[in-house]
Scaffold this active site. Structure first.
Site, short mmCIF file in Angstrom:
data_model
loop_
_atom_site.label_atom_id
_atom_site.label_comp_id
_atom_site.label_asym_id
_atom_site.label_seq_id
_atom_site.Cartn_x
_atom_site.Cartn_y
_atom_site.Cartn_z
N ARG A 22 69.00 -6.16 32.45
CA ARG A 22 68.84 -8.19 33.05
C ARG A 22 69.86 -8.75 31.89
NH1 ARG A 22 65.84 -10.48 29.15
NH2 ARG A 22 63.74 -8.55 28.61
N GLU A 25 63.98 1.32 25.02
CA GLU A 25 63.84 0.70 26.05
C GLU A 25 65.15 0.21 26.83
OE1 GLU A 25 61.87 -2.73 27.45
OE2 GLU A 25 62.45 -3.60 25.75
N GLU A 37 54.01 6.67 20.08
CA GLU A 37 55.49 6.62 19.94
C GLU A 37 55.28 6.76 18.20
OE1 GLU A 37 58.33 4.29 22.04
OE2 GLU A 37 58.04 3.44 19.83
N LYS A 38 55.38 7.20 17.12
CA LYS A 38 55.44 6.99 15.59
C LYS A 38 55.88 6.44 15.30
CE LYS A 38 55.70 9.86 12.49
NZ LYS A 38 54.25 10.30 11.68
#
Ligand code: ADP
Ligand code: ADP
Ligand code: MG
Length: 458
Positions: free
Chosen positions: A302, A298, A209-210
């Site tokens: 939960r 992300e 990722e950057k």
């Protein structure tokens, strides 16, 4: 799709497949809902408060988590033996383990969380990015294909441009990611990052990722039922981090204006809808402090460690929502019935050296609390005399305050920290106090680099 599981089921007994403060937290709500509780515990936790507080207890093995809190079959056996209808996995341990959710279902036990296939999908950061992009949710610029070799990674990195973040797709808890400045460094760390991912998460897949500049971690709490209802419960600002893991969280985020807040929360709802999410979950985003753009990082499938700040500003009980939704009930409130007031802050109390962030297990000889007062909450794993075990996460509890506004919440937290006494072990209390006094923190002008700057970048 209608299946027998989608009908309402009354939950009368819950086994908690976890320990420490979150086990106590779940017990508290179960009591209020007249639900019986079963605690499972390892040798190291025989005298822990959560074991005493549960209605029933089952010893499940030695201190090593692998042979106790991570032993799926033992836990399911304990649930069947005690006649529990459902298992609450807490956070960490088996909470994001799709196989465990499946095993629960196969044994006729309700897993309090999303469907196994959703857990599996979101457990891969690469897959999660793909699904979010399909919903029009912006993701951190990066490369979602497999990085076959170091040569391949180098050519992808050249296209993306440094600095980059090399990440384990299955990673969690801040483990398995590393900032990469240039090709030379990427060459050096590529193989070892893959090996680390394999050993920690059983999956060596990594992606790039950057690196986001002036990064701020802001996440949105989502709640969904089986009837297609999806609501957000606003955001949490989690930019006070050490080793890419949160230490202090607050809500609302001082960074967002109302337009940005609405945009972010609606984007999170869209993402959750895209994957047919059920139960509570968190959509994590990273904000580029320079461009003010936000990107999906992300999803955590939960209950989050920092859920209390959301509870404090909304007046809701998220564990109750989890249990109701898992039993097939609709969400207790619709979006326009959800509101927030004031400002909440949570500090994670760690049994660790605040300079090196090394755990400091031992016996708590003194634990003195400030007097009970309005807007102050302690979610603690320990009490005076408790032994902090080296076998588990060093977080021993959470200090939570709610104030009229951010400055009042900070003032309350300063007072709580000043009055709380923990002796016998080293804690991060002093560091927490320093953050409360930090000029940038007080102004709400801070990035994920704040703690590194304060502690000299250890
Ligand atoms: P949250 O995402 O809820 O803010 P963290 O990322 O700090 O919380 O992780 C939640 C808890 O689960 C912590 O106690 C942490 O130790 C544990 N945890 C999370 N991911 C892992 C992992 N991959 N391996 C071991 N423990 C983990
Ligand atoms: P985990 O599963 O370990 O929680 P995340 O992808 O959520 O992993 O990242 C954890 C933290 O690492 C973030 O909160 C952020 O501080 C930092 N981070 C992750 N990705 C980037 C990025 N691309 N640029 C800058 N910081 C990042
Ligand atoms: Mg994360």
């Amino acid at each position: 799709m209608a299946s027998p599981n989608h009908h309402e089921r009354t939950i009368r007994k819950i086994l908690i497949a976890n320990r420490g403060e979150i086990a106590r937290r779940v017990i508290r709500t179960c009591r209020q809902m007249n639900i019986n509780t079963v605690a499972v515990y390892s040798d190291a936790d025989a005298d822990a408060p959560f074991v005493r507080e549960a209605d029933e207890t089952v010893h499940i093995g030695p201190a090593q988590a692998k042979s106790s809190y991570l032993d799926m079959d033992k836990i399911i056996e304990a649930a069947l033996a005690t006649g529990a209808d459902a298992i609450h996995p807490g956070y960490g341990f088996l909470s994001e383990n799709a196989t465990f959710a499946e095993k629960c279902e196969q044994s006729g036990i309700i897993f309090i969380g999303p469907r196994a296939e959703t857990i599996r999908l979101m457990g891969s950061k690469i897959e999660a990015r793909k699904h979010m992009q399909q919903a029009g949710v912006p993701v951190v610029p990066g490369w979602d294909g497999h990085l076959e070799s170091v040569e391949h990674a180098l050519s992808v990195a050249e296209d993306l441009g440094y600095p980059l973040m090399l990440k384990a797709s299955a990673g969690g808890g801040g483990i398995g990611m590393q900032r990469v400045e240039n090709a030379e460094q990427l060459k050096k760390i590529f193989a070892s990052t893959m090996q680390r991912a394999q050993s920690f998460f059983g999956d060596s897949t990594v992606f790039l990722e950057k690196w986001i500049e002036q990064p701020r971690h802001i996440e949105v709490q989502i709640a969904c039922d089986r009837h297609g209802n999806v609501v957000h419960l606003f955001e949490r600002e989690c930019s006070v981090q050490r080793r890419n893991q949160k230490v202090i969280e607050e809500s609302p985020s001082p960074f967002l204006d109302e337009t940005q807040r609405k945009d972010l929360c609606e984007t999170a709802v869209r993402g959750a809808r895209q994957i047919g999410y059920e139960n509570v979950g968190t959509m994590e985003f990273i904000f580029d402090g320079n461009s003010q753009n936000f990107y999906f990082l992300e999803m955590n499938t939960r209950l989050q460690v920092e859920h209390p700040v959301t509870e404090e500003i909304t007046g809701l009980d998220l564990v109750e929502w989890q249990i109701r939704v898992a039993g097939g009930e609709p969400l207790p409130l619709s979006q326009n019935e959800v509101s927030k007031s004031g400002h909440a802050i949570e500090c994670r109390l760690y049994a660790e050296d605040p300079r090196t962030f090394m755990p400091s297990p031992g016996t708590i000889t003194t634990l003195t609390f400030p007097a009970q007062q309005e807007g102050v909450r302690f979610d603690l794993a320990v009490e005076e005399g408790s032994r902090v075990s080296p076998f588990y996460d060093p977080m021993i509890g959470k200090l939570i305050v709610h104030g009229r506004d951010r400055m009042q919440a900070i003032a309350k937290m300063e007072q709580v920290i000043a009055e709380l006494q923990v002796k016998g072990i080293t804690t991060n209390l002093e560091l927490l106090a320093q953050v409360m006094q930090n000029h940038d923190f007080r102004r709400g002008e801070y990035s994920t680099q704040l703690l590194d700057r304060m502690t000299g970048g250890i």
